[in-house]
Write an enzyme that holds these catalytic residues in place. Structure first.
Site, PDB file in Angstrom:
ATOM      1  N   LYS A 187       0.770  -1.259  -0.065  1.00 11.92           N
ATOM      2  CA  LYS A 187       0.164  -0.040   0.218  1.00 11.92           C
ATOM      3  C   LYS A 187       0.729   1.198  -0.003  1.00 11.92           C
ATOM      4  O   LYS A 187       0.642   2.079  -0.874  1.00 11.92           O
ATOM      5  CB  LYS A 187      -1.006   0.197   1.259  1.00 11.92           C
ATOM      6  CG  LYS A 187      -2.042  -0.941   1.497  1.00 11.92           C
ATOM      7  CD  LYS A 187      -2.918  -0.778   2.450  1.00 11.92           C
ATOM      8  CE  LYS A 187      -2.181  -0.759   3.972  1.00 11.92           C
ATOM      9  NZ  LYS A 187      -1.615  -2.263   4.372  1.00 11.92           N
ATOM     10  N   ARG A 189      11.870  -2.436  11.226  1.00 11.08           N
ATOM     11  CA  ARG A 189      10.823  -1.859  11.777  1.00 11.08           C
ATOM     12  C   ARG A 189      10.378  -2.626  12.936  1.00 11.08           C
ATOM     13  O   ARG A 189      10.473  -4.022  12.881  1.00 11.08           O
ATOM     14  CB  ARG A 189       9.550  -1.707  11.177  1.00 11.08           C
ATOM     15  CG  ARG A 189       9.072  -0.493  10.533  1.00 11.08           C
ATOM     16  CD  ARG A 189       8.051  -0.495   9.537  1.00 11.08           C
ATOM     17  NE  ARG A 189       6.795  -0.617  10.015  1.00 11.08           N
ATOM     18  CZ  ARG A 189       5.693  -0.416   9.443  1.00 11.08           C
ATOM     19  NH1 ARG A 189       5.641   0.379   8.064  1.00 11.08           N
ATOM     20  NH2 ARG A 189       4.536  -0.797  10.094  1.00 11.08           N
ATOM     21  N   ARG A 203      -0.056  -8.930  13.805  1.00 14.42           N
ATOM     22  CA  ARG A 203      -0.833  -7.733  13.019  1.00 14.42           C
ATOM     23  C   ARG A 203      -1.613  -8.534  11.980  1.00 14.42           C
ATOM     24  O   ARG A 203      -2.659  -8.017  11.539  1.00 14.42           O
ATOM     25  CB  ARG A 203       0.445  -7.013  12.259  1.00 14.42           C
ATOM     26  CG  ARG A 203       1.022  -6.253  13.362  1.00 14.42           C
ATOM     27  CD  ARG A 203       2.340  -5.495  12.838  1.00 14.42           C
ATOM     28  NE  ARG A 203       2.216  -4.626  11.714  1.00 14.42           N
ATOM     29  CZ  ARG A 203       3.133  -4.296  10.663  1.00 14.42           C
ATOM     30  NH1 ARG A 203       4.190  -4.922  10.657  1.00 14.42           N
ATOM     31  NH2 ARG A 203       2.872  -3.655   9.711  1.00 14.42           N
TER      32      ARG A 203
HETATM   33  P1  AMP Z   1       1.531   1.030   8.826  1.00 13.68           P
HETATM   34  O1  AMP Z   1       2.644   1.678   8.765  1.00 13.68           O
HETATM   35  O2  AMP Z   1       0.336   1.216   8.229  1.00 13.68           O
HETATM   36  O3  AMP Z   1       1.498  -0.445   8.857  1.00 13.68           O
HETATM   37  O4  AMP Z   1       0.961   1.403  10.592  1.00 13.68           O
HETATM   38  C1  AMP Z   1       1.756   1.034  11.665  1.00 13.68           C
HETATM   39  C2  AMP Z   1       1.126   0.870  12.903  1.00 13.68           C
HETATM   40  O5  AMP Z   1       0.439   2.233  13.198  1.00 13.68           O
HETATM   41  C3  AMP Z   1      -0.017  -0.041  12.839  1.00 13.68           C
HETATM   42  O6  AMP Z   1       0.261  -1.392  13.260  1.00 13.68           O
HETATM   43  C4  AMP Z   1      -0.922   0.509  13.874  1.00 13.68           C
HETATM   44  O7  AMP Z   1      -0.631   0.228  15.434  1.00 13.68           O
HETATM   45  C5  AMP Z   1      -0.742   1.853  13.600  1.00 13.68           C
HETATM   46  N1  AMP Z   1      -1.775   2.565  12.798  1.00 13.68           N
HETATM   47  C6  AMP Z   1      -1.541   3.016  11.628  1.00 13.68           C
HETATM   48  N2  AMP Z   1      -2.732   3.388  11.176  1.00 13.68           N
HETATM   49  C7  AMP Z   1      -3.852   2.822  11.891  1.00 13.68           C
HETATM   50  C8  AMP Z   1      -5.259   3.256  11.999  1.00 13.68           C
HETATM   51  N3  AMP Z   1      -6.024   3.614  10.866  1.00 13.68           N
HETATM   52  N4  AMP Z   1      -5.760   2.613  12.813  1.00 13.68           N
HETATM   53  C9  AMP Z   1      -5.295   2.247  13.794  1.00 13.68           C
HETATM   54  N5  AMP Z   1      -3.825   2.184  14.085  1.00 13.68           N
HETATM   55  C10 AMP Z   1      -3.127   2.383  13.061  1.00 13.68           C
END
Ligand code: AMP
Length: 216
Positions: free
Chosen positions: A9, A151, A162
């Site tokens: 994404k 990460r 996750r």
């Molecule tokens: P990502 O980089 O999109 O994988 O996001 C990393 C982490 O940020 C996720 O595993 C969540 O802990 C938090 N996070 C990001 N976007 C959201 C969202 N829309 N709702 C809740 N937690 C989020």
């Protein structure tokens, strides 16, 4: 942009946003910046993110509502990582009242491929930018020269958590959006260039559907 962690994404959102000259709004990036800057939201979000869990809907909806009000998002934007729950999707529909309809693209990738990708994903420990596939731990970030690291939430145990959370809380979004004429699924297991082509074609196919202004 919908899809599990590791679906691509972020990469595809970035490419498409650059192509169309619209902002890419990544809630994960916004949270990582807040963690880095040690803001109140960042301090509270860090432990939740490290466990691979989701930050509360209230906090996330507030962040996105505020971001979408900024002038650079007036003519369109790409959302990456939001919504992640049906409550967030429903709040986004309210935020989008009077604006062009959302185009929803679901990037589909088999689970084994996701686990493989997440295990080798690198980001810069200083600016948080994702590094190209195949980058090594300790190499220099192309953007700021910082050190590339894995990460914290790409650790294998956290990845499994996750993916479980994705299936439980985020996958229902596919059903939430599937009925809309502006929904499309694309195959995210292909090479990034092919995914980008399919993404652009899917968006072109649905763009203008019930549009208020004819824009993405
Ligand atoms: P990502 O980089 O999109 O994988 O996001 C990393 C982490 O940020 C996720 O595993 C969540 O802990 C938090 N996070 C990001 N976007 C959201 C969202 N829309 N709702 C809740 N937690 C989020």
């Amino acid at each position: 942009m919908l899809g599990p962690p590791g679906a691509g994404k972020g990469t595809q959102a970035e490419r498409f946003a650059r192509l169309r000259n619209i902002p890419k709004i990544s809630t994960g990036d916004i949270l990582r910046e807040a963690v880095h800057a040690k803001t109140e939201v960042g301090l509270r979000a860090k432990a939740i993110m490290d466990r691979g869990e989701l930050v509360s809907d209230d906090v996330m909806i507030g962040i996105v509502r505020e971001r979408l009000e900024q002038t650079d998002a007036k003519d369109g934007f790409v959302l990456d990582g939001f919504p992640r729950t049906v409550a967030q999707a429903s709040a986004l529909d309210t935020i989008m009242t009077e604006r062009d309809p959302l185009i929803v693209i679901d990037i589909v990738v088999p689970e084994a491929e996701l686990v493989r990708r997440l295990g080798s994903r690198m980001i810069c420990e200083d600016c948080g930018t994702g590094a190209p596939v195949g980058s090594m731990v300790g190499a220099a970030c192309a953007k700021c020269g910082g050190r590339l690291v894995q990460r914290a939430d790409d650790d294998q145990a956290v990845v499994i958590e996750r993916l479980k959370i994705y299936h439980r809380q985020s996958e229902p979004l596919v059903e939430y959006y599937r009925v809309r004429p502006t929904f499309r699924s694309i195959d995210g297991a292909q090479a990034p260039d092919r995914v980008a082509e399919d993404l652009a074609a899917a968006i072109a196919a649905v763009n203008g559907y019930g549009s208020l202004g004819g824009r993405v």
